[in-house]
Write a protein that holds these residues in place. Structure first.
Motif, mmCIF file in Angstrom:
data_model
loop_
_atom_site.group_PDB
_atom_site.id
_atom_site.type_symbol
_atom_site.label_atom_id
_atom_site.label_comp_id
_atom_site.label_asym_id
_atom_site.label_seq_id
_atom_site.Cartn_x
_atom_site.Cartn_y
_atom_site.Cartn_z
ATOM 1 N N SER A 80 89.436 48.272 81.294
ATOM 2 C CA SER A 80 89.267 47.603 80.066
ATOM 3 C C SER A 80 88.058 48.116 79.607
ATOM 4 C CB SER A 80 88.301 46.136 80.407
ATOM 5 O OG SER A 80 87.373 46.921 81.379
ATOM 6 N N PRO A 81 87.174 48.309 78.607
ATOM 7 C CA PRO A 81 86.652 49.223 77.663
ATOM 8 C C PRO A 81 85.171 49.209 78.810
ATOM 9 C CG PRO A 81 87.457 47.626 76.099
ATOM 10 C CD PRO A 81 87.911 47.121 77.639
ATOM 11 N N SER A 82 84.440 48.446 79.467
ATOM 12 C CA SER A 82 83.581 48.938 79.725
ATOM 13 C C SER A 82 83.486 48.966 81.159
ATOM 14 C CB SER A 82 83.065 46.996 80.412
ATOM 15 O OG SER A 82 82.586 46.147 80.049
ATOM 16 N N ASP A 140 81.773 52.916 81.899
ATOM 17 C CA ASP A 140 81.451 53.049 83.673
ATOM 18 C C ASP A 140 82.191 54.211 84.270
ATOM 19 O OD1 ASP A 140 80.708 50.243 83.383
ATOM 20 O OD2 ASP A 140 82.345 49.687 84.740
ATOM 21 N N GLY A 141 83.002 54.849 83.425
ATOM 22 C CA GLY A 141 83.971 55.874 84.157
ATOM 23 C C GLY A 141 82.614 57.736 83.484
ATOM 24 N N ARG A 142 82.129 56.606 82.109
ATOM 25 C CA ARG A 142 81.728 58.167 81.643
ATOM 26 C C ARG A 142 80.072 58.139 81.815
ATOM 27 N NH1 ARG A 142 82.058 59.919 76.219
ATOM 28 N NH2 ARG A 142 84.413 60.300 76.988
ATOM 29 N N ILE A 143 79.841 57.248 82.421
ATOM 30 C CA ILE A 143 79.298 57.460 82.876
ATOM 31 C C ILE A 143 78.242 58.107 83.764
ATOM 32 C CG2 ILE A 143 76.897 56.106 84.357
ATOM 33 C CD1 ILE A 143 77.468 53.993 81.848
ATOM 34 N N LYS A 144 79.691 57.880 84.730
ATOM 35 C CA LYS A 144 80.046 58.343 86.303
ATOM 36 C C LYS A 144 80.064 59.641 85.657
ATOM 37 C CE LYS A 144 82.214 58.364 90.374
ATOM 38 N NZ LYS A 144 83.414 56.951 91.731
ATOM 39 N N TRP A 154 87.426 56.116 69.250
ATOM 40 C CA TRP A 154 87.837 56.935 68.769
ATOM 41 C C TRP A 154 87.712 58.490 69.581
ATOM 42 C CZ3 TRP A 154 84.063 53.933 66.940
ATOM 43 C CH2 TRP A 154 84.027 53.246 65.682
ATOM 44 N N ARG A 155 88.466 58.387 70.749
ATOM 45 C CA ARG A 155 89.064 58.977 71.792
ATOM 46 C C ARG A 155 87.516 59.159 72.833
ATOM 47 N NH1 ARG A 155 92.723 62.951 69.002
ATOM 48 N NH2 ARG A 155 94.661 61.799 68.813
ATOM 49 N N GLY A 156 87.246 57.615 72.991
ATOM 50 C CA GLY A 156 86.360 58.127 74.169
ATOM 51 C C GLY A 156 84.842 58.115 73.494
ATOM 52 N N ILE A 207 77.955 47.006 66.299
ATOM 53 C CA ILE A 207 76.523 47.562 66.089
ATOM 54 C C ILE A 207 75.516 48.754 66.519
ATOM 55 C CG2 ILE A 207 74.003 46.839 67.618
ATOM 56 C CD1 ILE A 207 75.756 44.589 68.506
ATOM 57 N N CYS A 208 76.392 49.406 67.580
ATOM 58 C CA CYS A 208 76.563 50.632 68.031
ATOM 59 C C CYS A 208 76.940 51.483 68.495
ATOM 60 C CB CYS A 208 75.178 50.869 68.095
ATOM 61 S SG CYS A 208 74.330 50.247 69.725
ATOM 62 N N THR A 209 76.554 52.613 68.543
ATOM 63 C CA THR A 209 78.041 53.765 69.512
ATOM 64 C C THR A 209 76.954 53.716 70.033
ATOM 65 O OG1 THR A 209 77.847 55.459 67.890
ATOM 66 C CG2 THR A 209 79.388 54.191 67.396
ATOM 67 N N GLY A 210 77.281 54.778 71.054
ATOM 68 C CA GLY A 210 76.338 55.756 72.240
ATOM 69 C C GLY A 210 77.274 56.645 72.324
ATOM 70 N N GLU A 211 76.348 57.877 71.855
ATOM 71 C CA GLU A 211 77.917 59.191 72.034
ATOM 72 C C GLU A 211 76.631 60.244 72.809
ATOM 73 O OE1 GLU A 211 78.491 60.082 67.455
ATOM 74 O OE2 GLU A 211 77.828 58.395 68.317
ATOM 75 N N THR A 212 77.853 60.735 73.934
ATOM 76 C CA THR A 212 76.771 62.079 74.420
ATOM 77 C C THR A 212 76.815 63.166 73.718
ATOM 78 O OG1 THR A 212 78.235 61.945 76.040
ATOM 79 C CG2 THR A 212 76.254 59.949 76.757
ATOM 80 N N TYR A 213 76.015 64.461 73.960
ATOM 81 C CA TYR A 213 76.263 65.849 73.868
ATOM 82 C C TYR A 213 75.065 66.405 74.478
ATOM 83 C CZ TYR A 213 78.029 63.721 68.973
ATOM 84 O OH TYR A 213 78.368 63.038 67.932
ATOM 85 N N LYS A 214 75.015 67.621 74.557
ATOM 86 C CA LYS A 214 74.681 68.405 75.361
ATOM 87 C C LYS A 214 73.441 68.058 75.532
ATOM 88 C CE LYS A 214 74.586 72.833 76.853
ATOM 89 N NZ LYS A 214 74.527 74.413 76.583
ATOM 90 N N GLU A 215 72.526 67.619 74.127
ATOM 91 C CA GLU A 215 71.222 68.134 74.371
ATOM 92 C C GLU A 215 71.040 66.382 73.923
ATOM 93 O OE1 GLU A 215 69.074 70.363 74.354
ATOM 94 O OE2 GLU A 215 70.831 71.653 75.575
ATOM 95 N N VAL A 216 71.154 65.918 73.490
ATOM 96 C CA VAL A 216 71.268 63.784 73.376
ATOM 97 C C VAL A 216 71.810 63.711 73.480
ATOM 98 C CG1 VAL A 216 69.769 64.794 70.965
ATOM 99 C CG2 VAL A 216 72.142 64.439 70.749
#
Length: 149
Positions: A19-21, A25-29, A59-61, A71-80
């Motif tokens: 599932s997306p959830s 969870d996997g991305r956070i880990k 969008w592939r992750g 509502i919003c997305t939660g992208e993760t980059y090196k600095e933000v």
């Protein structure tokens, strides 16, 4: 012979995939650092602000939170960790949370850097405003077309 057509889903979840959830969870880990902790915190605030929120993986992750639209997305980059609000330009931001993507006509974003504090009350208000915008009747009305006799 009639061909059955399935409704198009916005999720990348399929019958055999997680599932997306679970993908979030996997991305956070996988991140395993302050960005994972911040994404967890942001995710929790989104769920507190809108208990009916739907989590998606696009969008592939990219984690995406929806309620009658994005509502919003939660992208993760090196600095933000970047929270991009799909209709952010249409939202009031009295606390001045938006600090990125300010030049666009539609989206606005909040870049959160390591060690920065989040104004949780203001962020929840912004999330609720985004949900209200998505669920409002302010959507453009379709122009009536001419009918031929």
């Amino acid at each position: 012979m009639k061909k059955a057509v399935a409704a198009k889903k916005t999720s990348t979840k399929d019958a055999t995939g997680p599932s997306p959830s679970k993908l979030i969870d996997g991305r956070i880990k996988e991140l395993g650092d302050w960005r994972g902790e911040m994404l967890t915190r942001v995710r929790g605030l989104i769920k507190q602000a809108d208990p009916e929120v739907v989590e998606e993986w696009k969008w592939r992750g990219v984690p995406v939170w929806e309620h009658d639209g994005i509502i919003c997305t939660g992208e993760t980059y090196k600095e933000v960790v970047k929270m991009t609000f799909a209709k952010g330009a249409a939202l009031d931001d009295p606390a001045g949370l938006f600090n990125s993507s300010l030049e666009g006509n539609v989206r606005r974003a909040i870049d959160i850097r390591e060690g920065e504090k989040i104004n949780e009350k203001a962020l929840k208000a912004l999330i609720r405003a985004a949900v209200e915008l998505n669920t409002s009747k302010k959507k453009p009305a379709k122009k009536p077309g001419k009918r031929s006799a």
